[in-house]
Scaffold this motif. Sequence first.
Motif, PDB file in Angstrom:
ATOM      1  N   ASP A   5      -6.634   4.276   6.906  1.00 20.17           N
ATOM      2  CA  ASP A   5      -7.324   3.357   7.529  1.00 20.17           C
ATOM      3  C   ASP A   5      -6.080   2.656   8.687  1.00 20.17           C
ATOM      4  N   SER A   6      -6.336   3.007   9.737  1.00 22.14           N
ATOM      5  CA  SER A   6      -5.315   2.673  10.728  1.00 22.14           C
ATOM      6  C   SER A   6      -5.065   1.061  10.987  1.00 22.14           C
ATOM      7  N   ALA A   7      -5.991   0.543  10.450  1.00 27.84           N
ATOM      8  CA  ALA A   7      -6.135  -1.158  10.677  1.00 27.84           C
ATOM      9  C   ALA A   7      -5.661  -1.705   9.468  1.00 27.84           C
ATOM     10  N   ARG A   8      -5.315  -1.115   8.557  1.00 21.34           N
ATOM     11  CA  ARG A   8      -5.009  -1.615   7.178  1.00 21.34           C
ATOM     12  C   ARG A   8      -3.777  -1.282   6.618  1.00 21.34           C
ATOM     13  N   ARG A   9      -2.854  -1.968   6.347  1.00 17.47           N
ATOM     14  CA  ARG A   9      -1.309  -1.769   6.131  1.00 17.47           C
ATOM     15  C   ARG A   9      -1.315  -0.932   4.814  1.00 17.47           C
ATOM     16  N   PRO A  10      -2.152  -1.627   3.619  1.00 15.83           N
ATOM     17  CA  PRO A  10      -2.005  -1.150   2.444  1.00 15.83           C
ATOM     18  C   PRO A  10      -2.381   0.314   2.394  1.00 15.83           C
ATOM     19  N   SER A  11      -3.365   0.595   3.278  1.00 19.19           N
ATOM     20  CA  SER A  11      -4.169   2.045   3.328  1.00 19.19           C
ATOM     21  C   SER A  11      -3.094   2.937   3.911  1.00 19.19           C
ATOM     22  N   ILE A  12      -2.304   2.631   4.948  1.00 20.96           N
ATOM     23  CA  ILE A  12      -1.180   3.363   5.630  1.00 20.96           C
ATOM     24  C   ILE A  12      -0.106   3.833   4.386  1.00 20.96           C
ATOM     25  N   GLU A  13       0.342   2.453   3.964  1.00 28.07           N
ATOM     26  CA  GLU A  13       1.474   2.651   3.139  1.00 28.07           C
ATOM     27  C   GLU A  13       0.968   3.578   1.811  1.00 28.07           C
ATOM     28  N   ALA A  14      -0.302   3.456   1.225  1.00 22.65           N
ATOM     29  CA  ALA A  14      -0.627   4.460   0.168  1.00 22.65           C
ATOM     30  C   ALA A  14      -0.479   5.968   0.835  1.00 22.65           C
ATOM     31  N   ALA A  15      -0.991   6.185   2.089  1.00 21.53           N
ATOM     32  CA  ALA A  15      -0.851   7.111   2.527  1.00 21.53           C
ATOM     33  C   ALA A  15       0.327   7.955   2.833  1.00 21.53           C
TER      34      ALA A  15
ATOM     35  N   ASP B 282       2.901   7.182   0.762  1.00 21.37           N
ATOM     36  CA  ASP B 282       3.451   7.500  -0.601  1.00 21.37           C
ATOM     37  C   ASP B 282       2.809   8.700  -1.014  1.00 21.37           C
ATOM     38  N   ALA B 283       1.561   9.015  -0.416  1.00 18.97           N
ATOM     39  CA  ALA B 283       1.178  10.239  -1.105  1.00 18.97           C
ATOM     40  C   ALA B 283       1.804  11.569  -0.063  1.00 18.97           C
ATOM     41  N   VAL B 284       2.003  11.360   1.060  1.00 21.24           N
ATOM     42  CA  VAL B 284       2.798  12.350   1.786  1.00 21.24           C
ATOM     43  C   VAL B 284       4.246  12.610   1.303  1.00 21.24           C
ATOM     44  N   GLN B 285       4.687  11.485   0.826  1.00 21.66           N
ATOM     45  CA  GLN B 285       6.006  11.555   0.256  1.00 21.66           C
ATOM     46  C   GLN B 285       5.989  12.272  -0.868  1.00 21.66           C
ATOM     47  N   GLU B 286       5.173  12.059  -1.822  1.00 21.32           N
ATOM     48  CA  GLU B 286       5.115  12.814  -3.105  1.00 21.32           C
ATOM     49  C   GLU B 286       4.797  14.229  -2.753  1.00 21.32           C
ATOM     50  N   ARG B 287       4.048  14.804  -1.939  1.00 22.71           N
ATOM     51  CA  ARG B 287       3.534  16.065  -1.876  1.00 22.71           C
ATOM     52  C   ARG B 287       4.828  16.783  -0.956  1.00 22.71           C
ATOM     53  N   PHE B 288       4.995  16.258   0.025  1.00 20.26           N
ATOM     54  CA  PHE B 288       6.010  17.212   1.143  1.00 20.26           C
ATOM     55  C   PHE B 288       7.324  16.525   1.319  1.00 20.26           C
ATOM     56  N   GLY B 289       7.507  15.157   0.836  1.00 16.47           N
ATOM     57  CA  GLY B 289       8.671  14.651   1.169  1.00 16.47           C
ATOM     58  C   GLY B 289       8.548  13.781   2.457  1.00 16.47           C
ATOM     59  N   SER B 290       9.545  12.830   2.936  1.00  8.52           N
ATOM     60  CA  SER B 290       9.358  11.850   3.770  1.00  8.52           C
ATOM     61  C   SER B 290       8.714  12.645   5.459  1.00  8.52           C
ATOM     62  N   VAL B 291       8.052  11.688   5.837  1.00 13.25           N
ATOM     63  CA  VAL B 291       7.322  12.098   7.377  1.00 13.25           C
ATOM     64  C   VAL B 291       8.811  12.116   8.339  1.00 13.25           C
ATOM     65  N   ASP B 292       8.548  13.295   9.042  1.00 13.92           N
ATOM     66  CA  ASP B 292       9.497  13.260  10.178  1.00 13.92           C
ATOM     67  C   ASP B 292       8.701  13.086  11.588  1.00 13.92           C
TER      68      ASP B 292
END
Length: 206
Positions: A65-75, A77-87
Amino acid sequence: MQPFSMAGKTVLVADATTRLGAHFARLTSLAGARVALGAKHPSQLEQLAADLRWEGGEVLIVSLDSARRPSIEAALDAVQERFGSVDVLINNSAECEHVALNNHVVHCTSLHMIRAERGGSIVNIEPPPRPISEPNPCLRTDSSLIRMSRAMAQSLTPHRIRVNVIAAGQSKSAGLQELNGPLLLLASGAGASVTGAVLHIDNAGL
């Protein structure tokens, strides 16, 4: 075309349910990137994810949810766990004015990139403007998203994080493919020296 390759890169597409978001997700996936599709309602991304996987892509769906920081941070974290850091962040959330004025997606992702110490690229997508009298898109008044992008480009340069804008025009005389070159330039190593730029694409058929 090697400089435009996205192989080995992880891309997060914010608000991937939009026509632009889906197009950019497919484009970067075909260029070799691992793609995380983000949206407030993840179920709407199932078909797109299935299509990209059928084409050979590595895809992850995340609730964002682009309007909510907790939602973005959770997303993130999920990307980090699966693919590594976002480039690369492809940010389509500016369609909502309140999000453009206080863009949590950009700020959270830039902090994520700083912690990863890998550099990165943030591509903000400025949606087509309302009809204006001036035919030249370069005459449009700078939006809050463009002003924010230029300021962040300067502040993030020491971290090797580039921030640029693609400003789509109103013309419907061409297809979305008109955006392919600009997007790949800003997202890939081909644009390693480009930051703080606003690319006005007046022919994009949106």
